[in-house]
Write an enzyme that holds these catalytic residues in place. Structure first.
Site, mmCIF file in Angstrom:
data_model
loop_
_atom_site.group_PDB
_atom_site.id
_atom_site.type_symbol
_atom_site.label_atom_id
_atom_site.label_comp_id
_atom_site.label_asym_id
_atom_site.label_seq_id
_atom_site.Cartn_x
_atom_site.Cartn_y
_atom_site.Cartn_z
ATOM 1 N N LYS A 111 0.839 -1.141 0.202
ATOM 2 C CA LYS A 111 0.040 -0.070 0.036
ATOM 3 C C LYS A 111 0.624 1.203 0.038
ATOM 4 O O LYS A 111 0.325 2.469 0.252
ATOM 5 C CB LYS A 111 -0.905 0.118 1.286
ATOM 6 C CG LYS A 111 -1.829 -1.144 1.199
ATOM 7 C CD LYS A 111 -2.405 -1.768 -0.006
ATOM 8 C CE LYS A 111 -3.406 -1.103 -0.552
ATOM 9 N NZ LYS A 111 -3.951 -1.562 -1.851
ATOM 10 N N THR A 144 2.769 0.668 -4.759
ATOM 11 C CA THR A 144 3.554 -0.273 -5.605
ATOM 12 C C THR A 144 2.783 0.022 -7.258
ATOM 13 O O THR A 144 3.542 -0.146 -8.111
ATOM 14 C CB THR A 144 3.205 -1.487 -5.296
ATOM 15 O OG1 THR A 144 2.959 -1.803 -3.679
ATOM 16 C CG2 THR A 144 4.151 -2.686 -5.505
ATOM 17 N N THR A 164 7.749 -7.108 -5.321
ATOM 18 C CA THR A 164 7.750 -7.850 -3.995
ATOM 19 C C THR A 164 7.388 -7.121 -2.927
ATOM 20 O O THR A 164 7.619 -5.867 -2.853
ATOM 21 C CB THR A 164 9.127 -8.395 -3.735
ATOM 22 O OG1 THR A 164 9.128 -9.229 -2.599
ATOM 23 C CG2 THR A 164 10.264 -7.576 -3.686
ATOM 24 N N HIS A 165 6.947 -7.559 -1.884
ATOM 25 C CA HIS A 165 6.562 -6.732 -0.636
ATOM 26 C C HIS A 165 7.516 -7.344 0.425
ATOM 27 O O HIS A 165 7.354 -6.925 1.567
ATOM 28 C CB HIS A 165 5.227 -7.101 -0.152
ATOM 29 C CG HIS A 165 4.156 -6.266 -0.958
ATOM 30 N ND1 HIS A 165 4.509 -5.073 -1.647
ATOM 31 C CD2 HIS A 165 3.093 -6.532 -1.273
ATOM 32 C CE1 HIS A 165 3.366 -4.521 -2.387
ATOM 33 N NE2 HIS A 165 2.618 -5.529 -2.212
ATOM 34 N N SER A 189 -4.391 3.146 4.542
ATOM 35 C CA SER A 189 -4.653 2.463 3.100
ATOM 36 C C SER A 189 -4.565 0.930 3.316
ATOM 37 O O SER A 189 -5.610 0.185 2.830
ATOM 38 C CB SER A 189 -3.598 2.732 2.372
ATOM 39 O OG SER A 189 -3.762 2.257 0.875
ATOM 40 N N MET A 222 -5.581 6.565 -13.837
ATOM 41 C CA MET A 222 -5.372 5.136 -13.208
ATOM 42 C C MET A 222 -6.634 4.456 -12.683
ATOM 43 O O MET A 222 -6.796 3.477 -12.833
ATOM 44 C CB MET A 222 -4.044 5.110 -12.285
ATOM 45 C CG MET A 222 -2.553 4.984 -13.190
ATOM 46 S SD MET A 222 -1.311 4.764 -12.091
ATOM 47 C CE MET A 222 -1.627 3.004 -11.281
ATOM 48 N N LYS A 264 -8.232 6.914 -2.734
ATOM 49 C CA LYS A 264 -7.986 8.394 -2.658
ATOM 50 C C LYS A 264 -6.776 8.829 -3.067
ATOM 51 O O LYS A 264 -6.733 9.721 -3.819
ATOM 52 C CB LYS A 264 -7.988 8.887 -1.164
ATOM 53 C CG LYS A 264 -9.587 8.849 -0.374
ATOM 54 C CD LYS A 264 -9.534 9.410 0.606
ATOM 55 C CE LYS A 264 -10.847 9.546 1.355
ATOM 56 N NZ LYS A 264 -10.799 9.971 2.873
HETATM 57 P P1 A3P Z 1 -5.080 4.934 -0.834
HETATM 58 O O1 A3P Z 1 -5.584 3.721 -0.236
HETATM 59 O O2 A3P Z 1 -4.499 5.799 0.192
HETATM 60 O O3 A3P Z 1 -5.811 5.788 -1.869
HETATM 61 P P2 A3P Z 1 -0.439 -0.320 -3.624
HETATM 62 O O4 A3P Z 1 -0.285 -0.198 -5.137
HETATM 63 O O5 A3P Z 1 0.895 -0.255 -3.077
HETATM 64 O O6 A3P Z 1 -1.006 -1.233 -3.126
HETATM 65 O O7 A3P Z 1 -0.919 1.297 -2.943
HETATM 66 C C1 A3P Z 1 -2.241 1.480 -3.376
HETATM 67 C C2 A3P Z 1 -2.295 2.955 -2.656
HETATM 68 O O8 A3P Z 1 -1.653 3.773 -3.681
HETATM 69 C C3 A3P Z 1 -3.627 3.444 -2.977
HETATM 70 O O9 A3P Z 1 -3.887 4.262 -1.653
HETATM 71 C C4 A3P Z 1 -4.043 4.048 -4.255
HETATM 72 O O10 A3P Z 1 -5.041 4.642 -4.350
HETATM 73 C C5 A3P Z 1 -2.603 4.677 -4.286
HETATM 74 N N1 A3P Z 1 -2.420 5.019 -5.813
HETATM 75 C C6 A3P Z 1 -2.309 4.180 -6.627
HETATM 76 N N2 A3P Z 1 -2.225 4.865 -7.777
HETATM 77 C C7 A3P Z 1 -1.860 6.213 -7.478
HETATM 78 C C8 A3P Z 1 -1.758 7.158 -8.346
HETATM 79 N N3 A3P Z 1 -1.450 7.277 -9.480
HETATM 80 N N4 A3P Z 1 -1.441 8.470 -7.436
HETATM 81 C C9 A3P Z 1 -1.501 8.296 -6.280
HETATM 82 N N5 A3P Z 1 -2.136 7.331 -5.448
HETATM 83 C C10 A3P Z 1 -2.060 6.232 -6.221
#
Ligand code: A3P
Length: 293
Positions: free
Chosen positions: A42, A45, A105-106, A136, A230, A256
């Protein structure tokens, strides 16, 4: 659907089937031109994956839409839902992939398969401030039935602070990778910097990848990797993967995408407790985060 229980490898909480296949993960054979995107879950990635792919495809969004983010970049230690009981293994997908490969990877740094260091692979690590990362992660647990039930926000906060969540302690994760960047080819980025100035951070990634793209291409990448675009892109917003496991009506994957949303969730008392604990855990590092812009 029964929610996953956590298992453990070397003291790090993981989820099955990762623990069962751990030897295979550990013995994964990286190639010198592999690129690894590493994050605590979160932290941004998917955003970084999309940026990297757009750079690799010279700004051609249609090429990036050839498959969902999840399928374009094998998730080293995870399985994708599929027809067999365990679905497709990220390892198998990676092994079958032609070079140059990009994977994600995480894993905490000490659990990255040694071949990545032996082959001197490039790694992009993205970190996000603990409070927004936690919020998140909480919502992700709510919407993703493949993860353990998060309980209330208060309960999840306790688990997060104790590192008793999938992929372990956020504090150890960000600190471990921060230390490793001095010894290896690691580009260490911050979600907050990417929000503040996407152009600057994308340029950093391009340079790290050895790519020099024209301004017009860069503008396309900035546009197509914005949260708004996205969110509407089915190949990036996870509506094509984990169908039946992820319920976007509970909380969308592209939720968000901001810095500072934690303020809508932390009470004054929780914030005080969190900060006190944070200051202790982060006292031994030079790593500094911004939790607001
Ligand atoms: P939120 O839950 O705070 O909105 P991951 O890809 O590591 O799982 O992370 C997901 C988080 O990145 C989510 O945060 C998601 O909304 C945010 N995210 C994904 N694409 C994004 C972008 N282009 N700009 C900003 N935040 C983004």
């Amino acid at each position: 659907m029964i929610r996953t229980e956590l298992c453990e490898v070397e003291g790090i909480p993981l989820a099955e089937p990762i623990c069962s296949i751990w030897n295979q993960v550990w013995n994964f054979k990286a190639r010198p031109d592999d690129l690894l995107i590493a994050t605590y879950a979160k932290a941004g990635t998917t955003w970084t994956q999309e940026i990297v792919d757009m750079i690799q495809q010279n700004g051609d969004i249609e090429k990036c839409k050839r498959a969902s983010t999840y399928r374009r970049h094998p998730f080293l230690e995870w399985y994708m839902p599929g027809p067999s009981p365990n679905g497709y293994s990220g390892l198998e997908l990676a092994e079958a992939m032609p070079s140059p490969r990009t994977m994600k990877t995480h894993l905490p740094v000490q659990m990255v398969p040694p071949s990545f260091w032996e082959q001197n692979c490039k790694i992009i690590y993205v970190a996000r401030n603990a409070k927004d990362n936690l919020v998140s992660y909480y919502h992700f647990h709510r919407m993703n039935k493949a993860l353990p039930d998060p309980g209330t926000m208060e309960e999840f906060m306790e688990k997060f602070m104790a590192g008793k969540v999938l992929w372990g302690s956020w504090y150890d994760h960000v600190k471990g990778w921060w230390k490793a960047k001095d010894k290896h080819r690691i580009l260490y980025l911050f979600y907050e910097d990417m929000k503040e100035n996407p152009k600057r951070e994308i340029q950093k990634i391009m340079k790290f990848m050895g790519k020099d793209l024209e301004q017009e291409v860069l503008n396309k990448i900035i546009h197509n990797t914005s949260f708004e675009i996205m969110k509407e892109n089915p190949m990036a917003n996870y509506t094509k993967d984990f169908v039946g496991l992820m319920d976007h009506s509970v909380s969308p994957f592209m939720r968000k995408g901001v810095v500072g949303d934690w303020k809508n969730y932390f009470t004054v008392a929780q914030n005080k407790k969190f900060d006190e604990d944070y200051n202790k855990k982060m006292a031994n590092t030079s790593l500094v985060f911004r939790a607001e812009l």
